[in-house]
Scaffold this motif. Structure first.
Motif, PDB file in Angstrom:
ATOM      1  N   GLN A  94      15.279 -38.591  30.040  1.00  0.00           N
ATOM      2  CA  GLN A  94      15.235 -39.921  30.628  1.00  0.00           C
ATOM      3  C   GLN A  94      16.483 -40.697  30.232  1.00  0.00           C
ATOM      4  OE1 GLN A  94      11.781 -42.086  29.531  1.00  0.00           O
ATOM      5  NE2 GLN A  94      12.278 -43.897  30.754  1.00  0.00           N
ATOM      6  N   ARG A  95      17.115 -41.376  31.191  1.00  0.00           N
ATOM      7  CA  ARG A  95      18.349 -42.093  30.917  1.00  0.00           C
ATOM      8  C   ARG A  95      18.236 -43.534  31.369  1.00  0.00           C
ATOM      9  NH1 ARG A  95      22.098 -38.870  29.002  1.00  0.00           N
ATOM     10  NH2 ARG A  95      22.090 -36.652  29.487  1.00  0.00           N
TER      11      ARG A  95
ATOM     12  N   GLY B  90      17.095 -46.230  23.053  1.00  0.00           N
ATOM     13  CA  GLY B  90      15.777 -46.600  23.559  1.00  0.00           C
ATOM     14  C   GLY B  90      14.756 -45.495  23.391  1.00  0.00           C
ATOM     15  N   ASP B  91      15.206 -44.245  23.359  1.00  0.00           N
ATOM     16  CA  ASP B  91      14.289 -43.112  23.187  1.00  0.00           C
ATOM     17  C   ASP B  91      14.377 -42.510  21.786  1.00  0.00           C
ATOM     18  OD1 ASP B  91      13.483 -43.391  25.791  1.00  0.00           O
ATOM     19  OD2 ASP B  91      14.898 -41.908  26.572  1.00  0.00           O
ATOM     20  N   GLU B  92      15.561 -42.517  21.212  1.00  0.00           N
ATOM     21  CA  GLU B  92      15.781 -41.859  19.919  1.00  0.00           C
ATOM     22  C   GLU B  92      16.529 -42.796  18.982  1.00  0.00           C
ATOM     23  OE1 GLU B  92      16.407 -37.458  21.889  1.00  0.00           O
ATOM     24  OE2 GLU B  92      17.767 -39.122  22.216  1.00  0.00           O
TER      25      GLU B  92
END
Length: 322
Positions: free
Chosen positions: A4-5, A96-98
């Protein structure tokens, strides 16, 4: 890394220009033997268990290499991941994800490599890779040394200069710092490395810079020794070190021409110095003490070997960024 980006990441992917930093990171990503290097560090790296899970090892290794290439402190390395999309992609983090490794995590990883002498093993692993690919020539060795400057000021907390660094004169100029001594193959690929304080005589490190299968030895006048020339002749090694004159017996024009001819070959041994000092900023020590800077030197010269041979090491069919 998550697939996801963010919108900003997708917009960056479709930009019209490939930057020099992006091209460099893509080239190095394709030639660094990641699996081999990760396997060397893995036995010493923290395992998942109680408490916070460790950052993936390859991600920390990638960030460590970025830190060396761009001469970044631990806080600067953390900031670079937040600020620069190309570095963020190379390291393998999607905001935002990691979580981005913080400066303390980066510091602890560097100390792990230093504590277990893992950077020397990384250097040896790269050398083994080049030998397997037949990119390291064994017929001859070029020996050389370079000075890495250290702060000579005493205006610091301890009111003293680094006690492991020394002062030396080169020509009419004085330098304070350390020396990196290398042995390279005839194309300038480094196969041996040692470090000393700056006042150490170059010739004292010569035995540590030879791999034992040389047929020819090149070096500047600092490595000239008549007794060594005779010893090399006994072992069938062609001694192509620049001859040194004296005040009472200066060199003849004949020997000056021979020295110039030898220097054209010997100059190839300085290619790695150019990469490490001029391109990657290791003209000045980055830490206090020889041990930390030696660990840094092993990493930088291993990466310099890969950089110098990147076009030969690039996998077949790998895309060329333009």
């Amino acid at each position: 890394m998550s697939e996801q980006r963010t919108f900003a990441s997708m917009a960056w992917q479709h930009k019209g220009k490939v930057t020099r930093r992006e091209r460099f990171l893509a080239e190095m990503d394709g030639v660094v033997p990641w699996q081999r290097l990760v396997a060397l560090i893995a036995p010493h790296y923290p395992k998942p268990g109680r408490g916070r899970p460790p950052v993936p090892l390859e991600r920390m290794l990638r960030l460590y290499f970025v830190q060396q290439w761009f001469d970044l402190s631990d806080p600067q390395a953390e900031d670079a991941v937040y600020d620069i999309e190309s570095i963020r992609r190379f390291v393998g983090v999607e905001l935002g994800d990691e979580a981005v490794p913080d400066e303390t995590t980066i510091l602890h990883f560097r100390h792990l490599l230093e504590r277990h002498q893992l950077t020397e093993q990384l250097f040896a692993a790269v050398r083994a890779l080049l030998e397997e690919r037949r990119l390291l020539l064994k017929a001859g060795t070029i020996v050389d040394a370079t000075i890495i400057s250290a702060p000579s000021s005493t205006k610091n907390a301890k009111q003293e200069r680094d006690p492991e660094m020394r002062q030396t004169r080169k020509g009419n100029q004085w330098y304070f710092g350390m020396k990196v001594h290398v042995g390279t193959d005839p194309r300038g690929v480094v196969h041996s490395l040692t470090t000393t304080h700056a006042a150490e005589a170059d010739i004292n490190q010569l035995p540590e810079l030879l791999h034992g299968a040389e047929e020819t030895l090149y070096g500047d006048r600092a490595y000239w020794s008549e007794s060594l020339r005779r010893e090399c002749a006994q072992h069938g090694i062609r001694y192509r070190v620049n001859r040194r004159g004296t005040r009472t017996r200066p060199l003849s024009e004949h020997w000056k021409r021979i020295n110039r001819s030898r220097s054209r070959v010997r100059a190839r041994g300085e290619h790695a110095f150019h990469v490490v000092k001029r391109l990657w900023g290791f003209a000045k020590v980055r830490y206090r003490g020889l041990a930390k800077n030696t660990a840094c030197a092993f990493t930088l010269f291993a990466l310099a070997n890969l950089y110098l041979l990147r076009h030969r090491l690039r996998p077949a069919g790998a895309p060329c960024l333009s």
